[in-house]
Design an enzyme around this catalytic site. Sequence first.
Site, PDB file in Angstrom:
ATOM      1  N   TYR A  62       0.830  -1.208   0.000  1.00 20.32           N
ATOM      2  CA  TYR A  62       0.000   0.000   0.000  1.00 20.32           C
ATOM      3  C   TYR A  62       0.862   1.255   0.000  1.00 20.32           C
ATOM      4  CZ  TYR A  62      -4.185  -2.747   1.268  1.00 20.32           C
ATOM      5  OH  TYR A  62      -5.233  -3.631   1.281  1.00 20.32           O
TER       6      TYR A  62
ATOM      7  N   SER B 191     -13.968  -3.995   0.596  1.00 18.40           N
ATOM      8  CA  SER B 191     -14.834  -3.375  -0.427  1.00 18.40           C
ATOM      9  C   SER B 191     -16.315  -3.498  -0.093  1.00 18.40           C
ATOM     10  CB  SER B 191     -14.568  -3.988  -1.808  1.00 18.40           C
ATOM     11  OG  SER B 191     -13.336  -3.560  -2.312  1.00 18.40           O
TER      12      SER B 191
ATOM     13  N   LEU C  32     -18.380  -1.272   0.216  1.00 16.67           N
ATOM     14  CA  LEU C  32     -19.105  -0.280  -0.572  1.00 16.67           C
ATOM     15  C   LEU C  32     -18.787  -0.403  -2.060  1.00 16.67           C
ATOM     16  CD1 LEU C  32     -18.825   2.910   1.686  1.00 16.67           C
ATOM     17  CD2 LEU C  32     -20.791   1.394   1.384  1.00 16.67           C
TER      18      LEU C  32
ATOM     19  N   PHE D 272     -15.966  -0.211  -3.854  1.00 21.55           N
ATOM     20  CA  PHE D 272     -15.171   0.940  -4.314  1.00 21.55           C
ATOM     21  C   PHE D 272     -15.973   2.235  -4.301  1.00 21.55           C
ATOM     22  CE2 PHE D 272     -11.910  -1.873  -5.009  1.00 21.55           C
ATOM     23  CZ  PHE D 272     -10.834  -1.360  -5.737  1.00 21.55           C
TER      24      PHE D 272
ATOM     25  N   LEU E   3     -21.557   1.706  -4.129  1.00 21.21           N
ATOM     26  CA  LEU E   3     -22.817   1.486  -3.421  1.00 21.21           C
ATOM     27  C   LEU E   3     -23.296   2.728  -2.671  1.00 21.21           C
ATOM     28  CD1 LEU E   3     -22.233  -2.179  -2.274  1.00 21.21           C
ATOM     29  CD2 LEU E   3     -24.178  -1.368  -3.634  1.00 21.21           C
TER      30      LEU E   3
ATOM     31  N   GLY F 223     -23.979   5.242  -4.310  1.00 16.80           N
ATOM     32  CA  GLY F 223     -24.877   5.813  -5.312  1.00 16.80           C
ATOM     33  C   GLY F 223     -24.297   6.994  -6.059  1.00 16.80           C
ATOM     34  N   LYS F 224     -23.130   7.463  -5.658  1.00 17.82           N
ATOM     35  CA  LYS F 224     -22.594   8.690  -6.244  1.00 17.82           C
ATOM     36  C   LYS F 224     -22.108   8.515  -7.682  1.00 17.82           C
ATOM     37  CE  LYS F 224     -17.912   8.211  -4.276  1.00 17.82           C
ATOM     38  NZ  LYS F 224     -16.943   8.810  -3.327  1.00 17.82           N
TER      39      LYS F 224
END
Length: 350
Positions: A53, A238, A240, A242, A245, A247-248
Site C-alpha cells: 500500500y 470493499s 461499498l 469501491f 454502493l 450511489g454517487k
Amino acid sequence: MQYNQLGNSELLVSEICLGTMTYGQQNSIAEAHQQLDYAIAQGINFIDTAEMYPVPPNAQTQGTTEQYLGEWLAQPHIKAQRDKLIIATKIIGTGRNYKWLRDDAIAALSRKNVLQAVEDSLKRLQIDYIDLYQIHWPDRNVPMFGQVEFNPAQEREMVSLHEQLETFADLIKAGKIRYVGVSNETAWGICEFSHLAKIHNLPQIISIQNAYNLVNRTFEINLAEACYRENVGLLAYSPLAFGRLSGKYLQTTPPNSRMALFPNFGQRYYKTNVNLAIADYVAIAQQYALSPVQLALAFVRSRWFVSSTIIGATQMEQLQENIDSAKVQLSAEILTAIEEVHYRYFNPAP
C-alpha cells in the site's frame, strides 16, 4: 462498538476495521493520523494495512502506508496502548510484476521473502510484533480480482502451503507475528491450509479477507461453509464496492474520486447489471430513510460469517458516516427487499 472473536484466536476485533490503503496516495500523513485518532476514539481497535500500500501500487509509494501508520503508532500516547490495538498487514503473493518490491518477488512466499517482508513491515510500522499477518493473495494459480474461472493452463511454480505454514510457525515462535490469515483465497485454500495445520501441528488460519458487498456475495456460495467448518472469520473488504454502493457514481463519475483518478482499478464494478442493482439498492435505502452507505455497510455487518467490516475513506465526513453505520440494524422487511434485488441481479460484480 461490538467486538467479535476472530477465528479460534484470542483476538477480539471491532466489528468495523479501519482500512488504510489510501494513505500516501489520496491521503496525506496529517489526514491519515486524523482518521486514526478519530477511529480509535469511536472504539475501533482493528487497523489493516499491507506492504504494497497505497494503491494502486508502484515503486515510488510502496510502503508509505505502513510508514504513516508507524509514525502514528510511535507516538507515546498511542504506544502506551499498543496492547489494545490489533494491527494487521499483508505480504504480496505471486503473479504480479512487483520486482521493485523484492529482487525475487516472483517467488513471493519463499521463506527468505516472508522473513524479509516481516522485518521490513515491522521496521516501517515501528512495532515489535504484528497481530495478524496475512497472505495478500495466494501464491498459486487461482482466479481473483474479478476473474471467475480457474484455468489449469496458467499453472506455475509455487511455494507449498505446508512450507508457508512452517515459515509462519517460526515467526510466531520468534514473537514477530501472533496469528496468520489469508486474503483473496478460495474454499479449497481454506480447507487445505486447515488440514495441513491440523496434521502437522502448524498455525491455524484464523481469518480470510475477501471482497464482500451487496453486488458481490460470492463468498456465500462455497467459502461460507468452509470458513464455518474451519472456524475462519471473514474480514470483508470493499463493502461499498469501491464507493459505488454510495450511489454517487450512478449518473456520473465525481472528479477526484477513486474511479476518476484510477479508472483501471476495480474493473469488476464496471460489469453488466452493476449499476442496475445499485440503483435498486439506493431506492431501498431511500424508502426506509437510510443513506445508501448505511444500508450497504449494515447489510455486510449483519452477516453471521463476517467478523469485521473493513472501511476506508478519503474524507473525514465519509469516515464518520461509515463508522456511524454500526448503529444501524436492518429490519426483516429491509433484508427481504435486499434479497429480491439480489436474485434479480445475482452477483453482478463477482
